[in-house]
Design an enzyme around this catalytic site. Structure first.
Site, PDB file in Angstrom:
ATOM      1  CB  SER A 193      -8.109   3.622   3.048  1.00 11.28           C
ATOM      2  OG  SER A 193      -7.182   3.065   3.976  1.00 11.28           O
ATOM      3  CB  SER A 222      -8.125   0.821   6.040  1.00 11.65           C
ATOM      4  OG  SER A 222      -8.846   2.023   6.068  1.00 11.65           O
ATOM      5  CE  LYS A 262      -3.848   2.056   2.611  1.00 17.51           C
ATOM      6  NZ  LYS A 262      -4.650   1.990   3.852  1.00 17.51           N
TER       7      LYS A 262
END
Lengths: 99, 486
Positions: free
Chosen positions: B153, B177, B78
């Protein structure tokens, strides 16, 4: 309820500029968020300790010894404007002494 | 040879050792598939060249007889986790050109265990969102239905694993997330106990809640990665020195007699009937495997989301104060003085949701409102954590519930109403508030063919039991073997 003026004040505190008319839409959005979180006011919190850190650990120390650190050049490698080893910024104090 | 991109890490390990394929061939296969499925928009940056170079080094090591848990395995990261020399943007214009001068500790540990970076994945800007729509680089798409969001997210990391664009990936989980996108995309998503994985190099959103998490195809792979990444780090004073069991062994022990608590407060309105049905079926499976279901109560659940949004946004407003256009990040070319430089750089560099959250956080911390909002939320946090503590000490070993109230929603469907969007996190945020480990595992599909996730929540530091329950369920079901047709 917070109004346009309050939104403008928060923006100032946050160092954010608002676009034309944005304070109205932001006031609505913020009120809807604050309206939701307001349910906390119902909660009886008398004599409840606040939690700032879930494991309750504090003051973690390390021995006070020097160790190698990042070279200046590398540390400044993402700086937008440099003058030698120094970070360049626009004027901070007006020449006439105001500000 | 079967398509190598469909293999788990365990299968990759044996394939590499038996020389069925090399790490270079595996990496090459991933790079080709990533190129082909570009429209899912799950990578912000693909590190083709450096990944192939790392793969070659791994192939050499394998040849010379070295064995490491992740040796030769490319992993997607990420874009909130710093990677030395590889652009790390947080999906923000603010950091669009930021090249970190250091690796996050999690990245160093991954490399030490033989893994390497395949690419940096898309996310909601600064990890603020539940849909991966708030990205400067555009929304990611759910491979099960490309008109829908992958969750967020860490949406890009979930899509990468779900669509076979990486065998595993790292994300971050502040309020769900990792677990919520895992649920939307039919993959395994673990958020460890707060303090298990060092946050050094994890770009901060809400520091008392943030934790690096793991996406994988199987629970066994998750255990392998967890084993590699867990541990105290002197560079993160909130990481904790705690014994780490042999997770790969631990997960095989079965769940006879395991007590699984079902919180009655989680059966709220707004949870999709099909999601509840899938979770109900999963509980039956767990019972058949020897677990005992017990009813529990977490009485302060209804305050969790409000508590979370005050604390997370307050911490965010403080953490994001560092983006001022001075030392790194976006600097507005328009500014005539220092004050303007701050406000113009921030106004032009941050996206809408980030600004909204900074403003709510600033308000909650401002003079006159601190006690009513921030302090009260911290007190609510104490009560929420106590709920879990008493359930775990008296009634159960693990708690089960849906990961999210619905399956994946349509792109654009919830972007006009921030509060509606926040409700996606209703089952996941209490876990972060209490600092507990939680995992989402595939547990079914709704009538539209969209995946459903089962969330299991464990005692602090007890990822062993959590993964054991997840593995027992996975071993007797096939949901995780389904791949989207993309």
């Amino acid at each position: 309820m917070i109004g346009e003026d309050e939104v403008k004040k928060i923006a100032l505190l946050s160092h954010l500029n608002l676009e034309e008319g944005e304070s109205v839409s932001l006031a609505n959005e913020l009120n809807s968020i604050l309206g939701y979180v307001d349910k906390l006011q119902k909660l009886d919190t008398t004599s409840v300790e606040p939690t700032s850190h879930v494991h309750g650990s504090k003051n973690i120390m390390r021995p006070d010894v020097t160790s190698p650190s990042m070279p200046t050049e590398l540390a400044l490698s993402n700086t937008p404007e440099l003058s030698g080893r120094f970070i360049k910024v626009p004027i901070i104090i007006e020449q006439n002494g105001e500000n | 040879m079967t398509d190598v991109t469909s293999l788990s890490i365990a299968e990759i390990n044996s394939g590499l050792v038996s020389k069925s394929f090399s790490s270079r061939e595996l990496t090459q296969a991933y790079l080709e598939r990533i190129e082909k499925l570009k429209s899912l928009n799950c990578y912000i940056e693909v590190c083709g060249e450096s990944a192939l170079k790392a793969a070659d080094e791994c192939d050499q090591m394998i040849k010379s007889g070295r064995r490491l848990p992740l040796l030769g395995v490319p992993i997607a990261i990420k874009d909130v986790i710093t990677t030395k020399g590889i652009r790390t943007t947080c999906a923000s214009k603010m950091l669009k050109d930021f090249i970190p001068p250091y690796d996050a500790t999690a990245i160093i540990k991954m490399r030490e265990n033989g893994g390497f970076v395949l690419g940096k994945t898309n996310m909601d800007e600064f990890a603020m969102g539940s849909s991966t729509e708030n990205s400067f680089f555009g929304a990611s798409r759910n491979p099960w239905d490309t008109a829908r969001v992958p969750g967020g997210s860490s949406g890009g990391s979930a899509v990468a694993v779900a669509a076979a664009l990486a065998p595993a990936s790292l994300g971050s989980d502040t309020g769900g997330s990792v677990r919520q996108p895992a649920s939307y995309c039919n993959v395994v998503g673990l958020k460890p106990t707060y303090g298990r994985i060092s946050r050094y190099g994890l770009i901060a959103y809400a520091s008392s809640l943030d934790q690096i998490g793991i996406f994988s195809r199987t629970v066994a792979d998750c255990a392998l990665l967890a084993q590699s990444l867990f541990g105290h780090d002197p560079l993160d004073s909130t990481s904790v020195e705690m014994a780490i069991p042999d997770l790969s062994k631990e997960i095989k022990r079965g769940i006879k007699g395991l007590k699984i608590g079902i919180p009655k407060e989680y059966l709220i309105e707004g949870v999709s009937k099909e999601v509840l049905q899938s979770v109900q079926d999963a509980l039956s499976t767990l019972t058949q495997l020897g677990a005992e279901i017990v009813d529990i109560s977490l009485p302060h659940t209804e305050y969790a989301l409000a508590c979370y949004y005050i604390l997370a946004l307050a911490e965010a407003s403080s953490n994001l104060a560092r983006y001022d256009g001075i030392r790194y990040g976006y600097r507005s070319p328009q500014a005539r003085d220092l004050k303007q430089l701050y406000s113009l750089s921030r106004s032009e560099g941050f996206g809408k949701e980030v600004k909204r959250r900074i403003m709510v956080g600033t308000y909650a911390l401002s003079a006159g409102y601190y006690d009513a909002y921030y302090k009260r939320a911290q007190q609510a946090r104490t009560l929420i954590a106590q709920d879990f503590r008493s359930a775990f000490s008296e009634q159960c070993d693990v708690i089960a519930c849906p990961t999210a109230p619905t399956t994946a929603f349509r792109i654009g469907e919830q972007s006009s109403d921030p509060v509606q969007m926040y409700l996606n996190d209703i089952f996941t945020v209490p876990v972060n508030l209490a600092g507990l480990p939680g995992i989402s595992i595939p547990c079914g599909f709704d009538s539209q063919g969209l995946p459903v996730g089962l969330q299991l929540i464990g005692k602090p530091w007890d990822e062993g039991t959590l993964l054991r329950a997840a593995n027992a369920y996975e071993s007797s079901t096939d949901w995780h073997k389904r791949f989207p047709e993309v």
